[in-house]
Design a protein around this motif. Structure first.
Motif, mmCIF file in Angstrom:
data_model
loop_
_atom_site.group_PDB
_atom_site.id
_atom_site.type_symbol
_atom_site.label_atom_id
_atom_site.label_comp_id
_atom_site.label_asym_id
_atom_site.label_seq_id
_atom_site.Cartn_x
_atom_site.Cartn_y
_atom_site.Cartn_z
ATOM 1 N N GLN A 121 -1.025 -32.247 -11.027
ATOM 2 C CA GLN A 121 -0.206 -31.817 -12.409
ATOM 3 C C GLN A 121 0.536 -32.868 -12.942
ATOM 4 O OE1 GLN A 121 1.800 -28.141 -11.005
ATOM 5 N NE2 GLN A 121 0.106 -26.786 -11.723
ATOM 6 N N LEU A 122 1.275 -33.557 -11.947
ATOM 7 C CA LEU A 122 2.266 -34.497 -12.365
ATOM 8 C C LEU A 122 1.644 -35.647 -13.483
ATOM 9 C CD1 LEU A 122 4.481 -34.956 -9.213
ATOM 10 C CD2 LEU A 122 5.344 -34.807 -11.585
ATOM 11 N N LEU A 123 0.593 -35.952 -12.927
ATOM 12 C CA LEU A 123 -0.224 -37.009 -13.449
ATOM 13 C C LEU A 123 -0.709 -36.486 -14.739
ATOM 14 C CD1 LEU A 123 -1.843 -38.860 -10.649
ATOM 15 C CD2 LEU A 123 -0.022 -39.576 -11.635
ATOM 16 N N MET A 124 -1.321 -35.291 -14.841
ATOM 17 C CA MET A 124 -1.968 -34.928 -15.952
ATOM 18 C C MET A 124 -0.901 -34.646 -17.156
ATOM 19 S SD MET A 124 -4.964 -34.367 -15.613
ATOM 20 C CE MET A 124 -5.704 -33.405 -16.912
ATOM 21 N N SER A 128 -0.502 -36.894 -20.699
ATOM 22 C CA SER A 128 -0.842 -35.995 -21.851
ATOM 23 C C SER A 128 0.552 -36.006 -22.884
ATOM 24 C CB SER A 128 -0.926 -34.284 -21.376
ATOM 25 O OG SER A 128 -2.074 -34.240 -20.766
ATOM 26 N N GLY A 129 1.448 -37.089 -22.358
ATOM 27 C CA GLY A 129 2.637 -37.468 -23.246
ATOM 28 C C GLY A 129 3.677 -36.502 -23.110
ATOM 29 N N TYR A 130 3.880 -35.714 -21.847
ATOM 30 C CA TYR A 130 5.010 -34.847 -21.809
ATOM 31 C C TYR A 130 6.150 -35.834 -21.447
ATOM 32 C CZ TYR A 130 2.462 -30.424 -22.001
ATOM 33 O OH TYR A 130 1.738 -29.150 -22.622
ATOM 34 N N SER A 131 7.315 -35.528 -21.844
ATOM 35 C CA SER A 131 8.572 -36.416 -21.289
ATOM 36 C C SER A 131 9.021 -35.867 -19.650
ATOM 37 C CB SER A 131 9.718 -35.969 -22.227
ATOM 38 O OG SER A 131 10.199 -34.657 -22.119
#
Length: 173
Positions: A121-124, A128-131
């Protein structure tokens, strides 16, 4: 502008341009530099008018070499900047960037599937552009831990990918 200056210009201009063209290997640049030479002649004429040919030759040589030196310095600066940018880009590539560039999409998915859920989840989320704030909120962790968790997940991803790429029994699709 005096008539004697106009006459000197018309008499010597073709020779000055020809010599500058030979020096800088570009006629339009030589014409620009010739303008600078004649501007210097107008502003600071030689003491002896009979020596104007030699004076022009000395000035055109100096102007030409100054131009060439400036071009060399500019080229060196540009090359150095490009080198710094390339080095910076290489340093900015993370472990998973390097590995993912060598893998196809199916292989990446296999490696991700082999990771623990939180690491996946962290890598995804990261890619995916999350801060960091958004990742912390989604995964219910403190923001100050996100960088460390991402680093650990990245190392696990790289190790998992390398193990999969080095496995001789792995079948190609």
């Amino acid at each position: 502008m005096s008539d004697s200056y106009k006459e000197m210009f018309h008499v010597h201009y073709p020779t000055v341009v020809r010599k500058l063209t030979g020096l800088v290997r570009n006629e339009s640049i030589a014409e620009d530099l010739a303008q600078e030479v004649f501007l210097r002649l107008y502003q600071h004429p030689p003491n002896e008018i009979d020596a104007v040919g030699a004076w022009l030759h000395r000035v055109l040589t100096r102007v030409g070499y100054d131009y060439l030196n400036r071009q060399t310095r500019e080229r060196q600066i540009i090359e150095k900047q490009e080198h710094v940018e390339r080095s910076s880009e290489q340093l900015q590539q993370s472990n998973e960037d390097v590995v993912m560039s060598k893998m196809n999409q199916n292989e990446v998915q296999e490696v991700l599937d082999a990771l623990p859920e939180r690491d996946r989840q962290l890598l995804m989320l990261k890619y995916s552009g999350y801060s960091y704030n958004e990742i912390a909120e989604k995964l219910q962790v403190q923001k100050s831990f996100v960088g460390t968790l991402l680093q650990r997940a990245s190392v696990k991803f790289k190790k998992q990918a390398e193990a999969g790429m080095l496995n001789p029994y792995k079948q190609e699709v």
